[in-house]
Design an enzyme around this catalytic site. Structure first.
Site, PDB file in Angstrom:
ATOM      1  N   GLY B 127      36.669  41.302  38.934  1.00  0.00           N
ATOM      2  CA  GLY B 127      36.101  41.866  40.098  1.00  0.00           C
ATOM      3  C   GLY B 127      36.999  42.625  41.017  1.00  0.00           C
ATOM      4  N   TYR B 128      37.491  43.648  40.737  1.00  0.00           N
ATOM      5  CA  TYR B 128      38.099  44.558  41.605  1.00  0.00           C
ATOM      6  C   TYR B 128      37.643  45.659  42.210  1.00  0.00           C
ATOM      7  CZ  TYR B 128      42.801  42.023  41.344  1.00  0.00           C
ATOM      8  OH  TYR B 128      43.927  41.254  41.377  1.00  0.00           O
ATOM      9  N   SER B 129      37.265  46.597  41.067  1.00  0.00           N
ATOM     10  CA  SER B 129      36.495  48.135  41.306  1.00  0.00           C
ATOM     11  C   SER B 129      35.194  47.955  41.790  1.00  0.00           C
ATOM     12  CB  SER B 129      36.845  49.011  39.874  1.00  0.00           C
ATOM     13  OG  SER B 129      38.210  48.914  39.581  1.00  0.00           O
ATOM     14  N   GLU B 244      49.500  43.008  34.968  1.00  0.00           N
ATOM     15  CA  GLU B 244      48.542  43.882  34.245  1.00  0.00           C
ATOM     16  C   GLU B 244      49.316  44.982  33.591  1.00  0.00           C
ATOM     17  OE1 GLU B 244      45.176  45.360  36.369  1.00  0.00           O
ATOM     18  OE2 GLU B 244      44.122  46.108  34.552  1.00  0.00           O
ATOM     19  N   SER B 383      45.122  54.633  37.311  1.00  0.00           N
ATOM     20  CA  SER B 383      45.305  55.837  36.452  1.00  0.00           C
ATOM     21  C   SER B 383      46.596  56.327  36.182  1.00  0.00           C
ATOM     22  CB  SER B 383      44.252  56.893  36.935  1.00  0.00           C
ATOM     23  OG  SER B 383      44.951  57.532  38.249  1.00  0.00           O
ATOM     24  N   ASN B 384      46.873  57.142  35.436  1.00  0.00           N
ATOM     25  CA  ASN B 384      48.204  57.760  35.048  1.00  0.00           C
ATOM     26  C   ASN B 384      48.430  58.591  36.387  1.00  0.00           C
ATOM     27  OD1 ASN B 384      48.175  56.450  32.572  1.00  0.00           O
ATOM     28  ND2 ASN B 384      48.536  58.132  31.368  1.00  0.00           N
ATOM     29  N   GLU B 385      47.797  59.312  37.033  1.00  0.00           N
ATOM     30  CA  GLU B 385      48.078  59.930  38.179  1.00  0.00           C
ATOM     31  C   GLU B 385      48.668  58.972  39.337  1.00  0.00           C
ATOM     32  OE1 GLU B 385      45.071  60.285  36.613  1.00  0.00           O
ATOM     33  OE2 GLU B 385      45.339  62.370  35.751  1.00  0.00           O
TER      34      GLU B 385
HETATM   35  C1  LIG Z   1      36.643  51.253  30.355  1.00  0.00           C
HETATM   36  C2  LIG Z   1      37.213  50.755  31.683  1.00  0.00           C
HETATM   37  C3  LIG Z   1      37.353  49.400  31.819  1.00  0.00           C
HETATM   38  C4  LIG Z   1      37.581  48.891  33.156  1.00  0.00           C
HETATM   39  N1  LIG Z   1      37.715  47.565  33.417  1.00  0.00           N
HETATM   40  C5  LIG Z   1      37.855  47.086  34.732  1.00  0.00           C
HETATM   41  C6  LIG Z   1      37.631  45.665  34.949  1.00  0.00           C
HETATM   42  O1  LIG Z   1      37.560  44.840  34.014  1.00  0.00           O
HETATM   43  N2  LIG Z   1      37.738  45.274  36.332  1.00  0.00           N
HETATM   44  C7  LIG Z   1      38.088  46.203  37.227  1.00  0.00           C
HETATM   45  O2  LIG Z   1      38.009  45.789  38.442  1.00  0.00           O
HETATM   46  N3  LIG Z   1      38.190  47.614  37.086  1.00  0.00           N
HETATM   47  C8  LIG Z   1      37.781  48.142  35.850  1.00  0.00           C
HETATM   48  N4  LIG Z   1      38.042  49.381  35.354  1.00  0.00           N
HETATM   49  C9  LIG Z   1      38.069  50.243  36.731  1.00  0.00           C
HETATM   50  C10 LIG Z   1      39.426  51.041  36.790  1.00  0.00           C
HETATM   51  O3  LIG Z   1      40.507  50.449  37.155  1.00  0.00           O
HETATM   52  C11 LIG Z   1      38.997  52.554  37.525  1.00  0.00           C
HETATM   53  O4  LIG Z   1      38.357  53.335  36.817  1.00  0.00           O
HETATM   54  C12 LIG Z   1      40.542  53.118  37.919  1.00  0.00           C
HETATM   55  O5  LIG Z   1      41.168  52.531  38.936  1.00  0.00           O
HETATM   56  C13 LIG Z   1      40.091  54.265  38.362  1.00  0.00           C
HETATM   57  O6  LIG Z   1      38.822  54.532  39.386  1.00  0.00           O
HETATM   58  P1  LIG Z   1      37.726  55.438  39.220  1.00  0.00           P
HETATM   59  O7  LIG Z   1      37.150  55.355  37.881  1.00  0.00           O
HETATM   60  O8  LIG Z   1      37.000  55.096  40.647  1.00  0.00           O
HETATM   61  O9  LIG Z   1      38.451  56.966  39.659  1.00  0.00           O
HETATM   62  P2  LIG Z   1      38.861  57.552  41.030  1.00  0.00           P
HETATM   63  O10 LIG Z   1      39.647  56.799  41.528  1.00  0.00           O
HETATM   64  O11 LIG Z   1      37.643  58.057  41.684  1.00  0.00           O
HETATM   65  O12 LIG Z   1      39.960  58.811  40.376  1.00  0.00           O
HETATM   66  C14 LIG Z   1      39.203  59.943  39.907  1.00  0.00           C
HETATM   67  C15 LIG Z   1      40.465  60.932  39.523  1.00  0.00           C
HETATM   68  O13 LIG Z   1      41.308  61.135  40.770  1.00  0.00           O
HETATM   69  C16 LIG Z   1      42.535  60.653  40.655  1.00  0.00           C
HETATM   70  N5  LIG Z   1      43.002  60.176  41.794  1.00  0.00           N
HETATM   71  C17 LIG Z   1      42.803  59.200  42.650  1.00  0.00           C
HETATM   72  N6  LIG Z   1      43.397  59.075  43.746  1.00  0.00           N
HETATM   73  C18 LIG Z   1      44.531  59.868  43.627  1.00  0.00           C
HETATM   74  C19 LIG Z   1      45.592  60.262  44.297  1.00  0.00           C
HETATM   75  N7  LIG Z   1      46.079  59.608  45.504  1.00  0.00           N
HETATM   76  N8  LIG Z   1      46.570  61.105  43.918  1.00  0.00           N
HETATM   77  C20 LIG Z   1      46.421  61.720  42.624  1.00  0.00           C
HETATM   78  N9  LIG Z   1      45.161  61.782  41.952  1.00  0.00           N
HETATM   79  C21 LIG Z   1      44.374  60.819  42.253  1.00  0.00           C
HETATM   80  C22 LIG Z   1      42.525  59.795  39.328  1.00  0.00           C
HETATM   81  O14 LIG Z   1      43.821  59.537  38.830  1.00  0.00           O
HETATM   82  C23 LIG Z   1      41.467  60.317  38.602  1.00  0.00           C
HETATM   83  O15 LIG Z   1      41.939  61.411  37.734  1.00  0.00           O
HETATM   84  C24 LIG Z   1      37.783  49.818  34.398  1.00  0.00           C
HETATM   85  C25 LIG Z   1      37.672  51.167  34.071  1.00  0.00           C
HETATM   86  C26 LIG Z   1      37.394  51.684  32.803  1.00  0.00           C
HETATM   87  C27 LIG Z   1      37.069  53.045  32.548  1.00  0.00           C
END
Ligand SMILES: Cc1cc2nc3c(=O)[nH]c(=O)nc-3n(C[C@H](O)[C@H](O)[C@H](O)COP(=O)(O)OP(=O)(O)OC[C@H]3O[C@@H](n4cnc5c(N)ncnc54)[C@H](O)[C@@H]3O)c2cc1C
Ligand SMILES: Cc1cc2nc3c(=O)[nH]c(=O)nc-3n(C[C@H](O)[C@H](O)[C@H](O)COP(=O)(O)OP(=O)(O)OC[C@H]3O[C@@H](n4cnc5c(N)ncnc54)[C@H](O)[C@@H]3O)c2cc1C
Lengths: 380, 398
Positions: B127-129, B244, B383-385
């Site tokens: 439970g992080y995100s 991770e 994310s890869n970014e």
């Molecule tokens: C299938 C799946 C399983 C997951 N499982 C878990 C889980 O079990 N527990 C948990 O806690 N989380 C989980 N996650 C969450 C995951 O860690 C987040 O989706 C991830 O951190 C990205 O956050 P976001 O989706 O809110 O996108 P955002 O943070 O809103 O990002 C949107 C876009 O903006 C880009 N971006 C954001 N900030 C920057 C920056 N500073 N510079 C350049 N680009 C940027 C991102 O790379 C992305 O392209 C899961 C996600 C998915 C899709």
């Protein structure tokens, strides 16, 4: 030179746009998609009533006499709405094959109904082994009495589960990949010996594989000259490619709009994510892919209903190659720019992404058309 | 320089192979290799077999029931288990929360939770995100307020992978709003059966249910479930994120996926010949195989660099980016390889028990859903970014 639609064309596009806006919310689409029919019978009826299913047909059929540009005007809006009605299969392809190859009785029997939408056609040109090569036909049509008996299997026939009439290719002579010896047949949907394996598609449509087991047909089922269908098929799939380009451009427009909107609205690190340069540049790349696709769609529309030529072939192969690639790029990069939300069922972006990737699997993917194009380099 | 395994490492590999041959259930391996759905029961059955062998907790010290393998041994294990089609362990308990508990937890927490992870009694989720806190994790808002010997938790987590199976969740919660975002976060262990917790499914674009939203409404959590010190949770969270990331390159999985792709392309015909013999397509496969070869060696270089102890540095971020791109390319090619048959969504063929005729190739049904589902690889785990931001900051000084 003028790249704008003329007044009539613009009115046509606006009509479809209004209809789609009024009838096709994202939630309704999911309902239509999950229904038994797989799309909205009511929306289809309205397309007919407004004369939109008649667009490519001549005036004596109540049509518009429309060519590539008009068909794209309709398809672009259907693409924007992510509509799942079988316009491409029934109106463009089915109607096109019958118009080009049919004799006067066949046209009389089917085209009026297709033009009003009261009759739906589906088209079976692919087979399990054919990949995208539509000359790779193993379904056999043997002479039997004064008619034919068909055996074989047609693959991934979108709309085939609910069509009134099926247009399928079968081999009357020649070896499995010869262009010569392919014929087209009109089969009433309830003909004996047809089995269907029906399935939803990953992009929300419905379709089936058709298993033809000793399907007995009269002589009037043959559509066009025996053994000479390859050219007709190539020409009509060319028109369909142009129509698909229109749909793809519509879907890409919305996919780009949604992404841009999200970049402005979603905040992380205290700022809209659109402030991050990597996302700005990606958005620019998506827009320039859309522009490339739009240009090729326009070019494709301009040749779609011209007589066949190497130039027409080249342009249509190039157009399908471009929209295949730009569609995939916009899907993948759009999902990535959204983060997790971009890949959820309940957000419409994901459904645009799926449709765009699947358009690349219809009528030949970018590799297939690149190869086709390369093979024609020598011809220039 | 010597790129070969030592004699002992080779012996270890033989041991691993013998174990997998004997103990890995065939039905589970078939699911993994065919990219079919795994049930909760499948995961638990395999985990039990591993626990009995003493090989479940590869990241733990021996005193807690771990194996204490060297990085090279762990790599051999990953590689071989992917090759044989063993499921990857669901990481949240054994590879995520456990290392944190071992390093920062109290003696009681270790006694209570570690054995339950080993036995499979507890299924953990992460439970992080939160809806507003994705890449910017430190902006999380789920609030925990101390009241006597409890915390009262309110807020929402999201994207919780396999939360529907879990009975425990480890959460980052805000315990202090007065200080810098990173300094007011705590690490709490929460029983999912506590009143006030609701789990709602999120369906992904391929129609699967693997992620969830988790809502907290006045949830009472015993204060002894705090890990380490209050407001120091960010440090522990970052410790865990490095763990991770190292696994996320997925080299072993990519190798298995490549085999799967080659199988499809060998059976699939184009103009009467196997697709794999086609000039264009054959080169596309060759290209990704070459890229994978390079990434596999990069992976080994990172492993060798930590053989003497320590954690991999920001290089693992580069490898995560590369590794996920390679997996996504393989998924893309598999989708291309089945041509028009990428379009049908044949749900009944996604489960292994299916005994009807296959619409096309027996391995085709999961291909397009998998391609869409694996767009997640470049989004989660940072994310890869974000990974590239880390590299440019930590390594390049930009
Ligand atoms: C299938 C799946 C399983 C997951 N499982 C878990 C889980 O079990 N527990 C948990 O806690 N989380 C989980 N996650 C969450 C995951 O860690 C987040 O989706 C991830 O951190 C990205 O956050 P976001 O989706 O809110 O996108 P955002 O943070 O809103 O990002 C949107 C876009 O903006 C880009 N971006 C954001 N900030 C920057 C920056 N500073 N510079 C350049 N680009 C940027 C991102 O790379 C992305 O392209 C899961 C996600 C998915 C899709
Ligand atoms: C062959 C040639 C002919 C030219 N002819 C002319 C001419 O006729 N008249 C004239 O006035 N000039 C001319 N120029 C100069 C040209 O306009 C500059 O080279 C150009 O503006 C880039 O400036 P720079 O070389 O100082 O690179 P910099 O501005 O120092 O850029 C270096 C790198 O940083 C990137 N960068 C810089 N700012 C940003 C930012 N905000 N965001 C992201 N990336 C950034 C650049 O894209 C580049 O990759 C010419 C240059 C060349 C090479």
């Amino acid at each position: 030179m003028d790249f704008r639609l003329n007044e009539e064309q613009q009115m046509l596009q606006d009509t479809v746009a209004r209809l789609v806006r009024g009838e096709y919310s994202f939630e309704k689409r999911l309902e239509y998609s999950e229904s038994e029919l797989g799309f909205s019978a009511d929306f289809w009826k309205q397309l007919g009533e407004l004369g939109l299913t008649a667009v490519p047909f001549p005036e004596e059929l109540g049509g518009f006499g429309g060519t590539g540009v008009e068909v794209q005007s309709v398809m672009t809006e259907l693409g924007r709405g992510l509509c799942i009605e079988p316009y491409l299969q029934s109106v463009v392809l089915g109607g096109g094959l019958i118009s080009q190859a049919g004799n006067s009785e066949q046209k009389e029997q089917w085209l009026g109904g297709i033009a009003t939408g009261e009759v739906r056609a589906a088209v079976g040109l692919q087979e399990p082994q054919s990949f995208y090569n539509l000359n790779d036909v193993e379904t056999r049509a043997e002479k039997s009495g004064d008619g034919y008996v068909l055996n074989g299997r047609k693959a991934v026939v979108i709309g085939g589960h609910c069509a009134d009439v099926l247009v399928v290719s079968a081999r009357t002579s020649g070896d499995s990949r010869d262009a010569d010896g392919i014929s087209l047949f009109l089969i009433p949907a309830d003909a004996e010996g047809i089995e269907r394996r029906t399935y939803p598609t990953i992009d929300g449509f419905k379709g089936c594989d058709l298993f033809l087991n000793n399907v007995q047909l009269g002589p009037d089922a043959l559509l066009g000259d025996e053994g000479k269908a390859a050219e007709v098929i190539e020409y009509q799939t060319g028109r369909a490619i142009s129509a698909l380009c229109g749909e793809a451009v519509g879907a890409m427009e919305v996919a780009c709009d949604l992404t841009l909107e999200y970049l402005k609205q979603r905040k992380q690190f205290g700022v809209p994510i659109g402030r991050f340069q990597v996302l700005q540049h990606r958005m620019v790349d998506m827009m320039s892919e859309l522009e490339q696709a739009r240009s090729m769609a326009i070019l494709a529309a301009s040749v779609a209903d011209e007589p066949q030529s190497d130039e027409r072939r080249r342009i249509l192969a190039a157009a399908k190659n471009v929209i295949g690639r730009s569609g995939q790029f916009i899907s993948e990069q759009g999902i990535q720019s959204h983060g997790g939300i971009g890949m959820t069922w309940e957000y419409n972006f994901a459904h645009y992404a799926k449709r765009l990737v699947m358009i690349n699997h219809q009528l030949g993917d970018d590799d297939f058309h690149l190869e086709r194009y390369a093979a024609m380099l020598q011809a220039s | 320089m010597n790129l070969n395994y030592t004699t002992e490492e080779l012996a270890f590999r033989d041991e691993v192979r013998a174990f997998l041959e004997k103990k890995l259930p065939e039905d589970i391996a078939a699911k993994v290799k065919g990219f079919r759905r795994l049930s909760k029961e499948d995961h638990q059955r395999w985990q039990k077999i591993l626990s009995e062998q003493g090989w479940y907790a590869t990241h733990w010290p021996e005193e807690y029931g771990g194996v204490n393998w060297s990085p090279v041994q762990k790599h051999i294990w990953d590689e071989e288990s992917s090759r044989y089609g063993a499921p990857r362990s669901v990481p949240f308990g054994v590879n995520m929360v456990a290392p944190v508990i071992i390093k920062f937890g109290t003696e009681e927490q270790k006694q209570r939770y570690l054995p339950r992870i080993l036995s499979g009694e507890d299924w953990w989720c992460q439970g992080y995100s939160e809806p507003g806190a994705g890449s910017d994790l430190a902006s999380l808002k789920t609030r925990a307020v101390r009241e006597g010997d409890h915390y009262i938790v309110n807020g929402q987590k999201t994207w919780t992978t396999l939360g529907q199976h879990a009975n425990m969740i480890f959460c980052l919660v805000r315990t202090n709003t007065e200080v810098k975002a990173q300094e007011g976060i705590s690490f709490l262990l929460i029983d999912m059966n506590t009143p006030g917790i609701t789990v709602r499914p999120i369906i992904t674009l391929d129609g699967e249910h693997e992620v969830n939203e988790v809502f907290f409404e006045d949830v009472k959590v015993p204060a002894e479930n705090l890990v380490g010190e209050e407001d120091k949770g960010w440090t522990y969270a970052k410790y865990l994120l490095t763990y991770e990331r190292t696994g996320l390159a997925g080299i072993g999985i990519s190798k298995a996926a490549l085999e799967h792709l080659k199988g499809l392309a060998s059976r699939r015909l184009k103009n009467g010949k196997p697709l794999i013999e086609d000039a264009t397509f054959g080169q596309r496969i060759a290209q990704v195989e070459i890229d994978l070869m390079a990434a596999a060696i990069s992976n080994l270089r990172i492993i060798a660099s930590v053989e003497g102890g320590g954690m991999p540095g920001a290089e693992s971020s580069m490898l995560k980016v590369r590794g996920t791109e390679i997996r996504q390319t393989i998924n893309d090619l598999a989708r291309r390889a089945i041509g028009p048959y990428a379009i049908p969504f044949v749900e009944e063929e996604l489960d292994l028990g299916y005994d009807g005729d296959f619409l096309s190739d027996e391995n085709a049904a999961p291909v397009a859903p998998q391609y869409f589902n694996n767009r997640k690889l470049s989004i989660f785990g940072g994310s890869n970014e974000i990974q590239k931001n880390i590299v440019s900051k930590m390594i390049l000084g930009l």
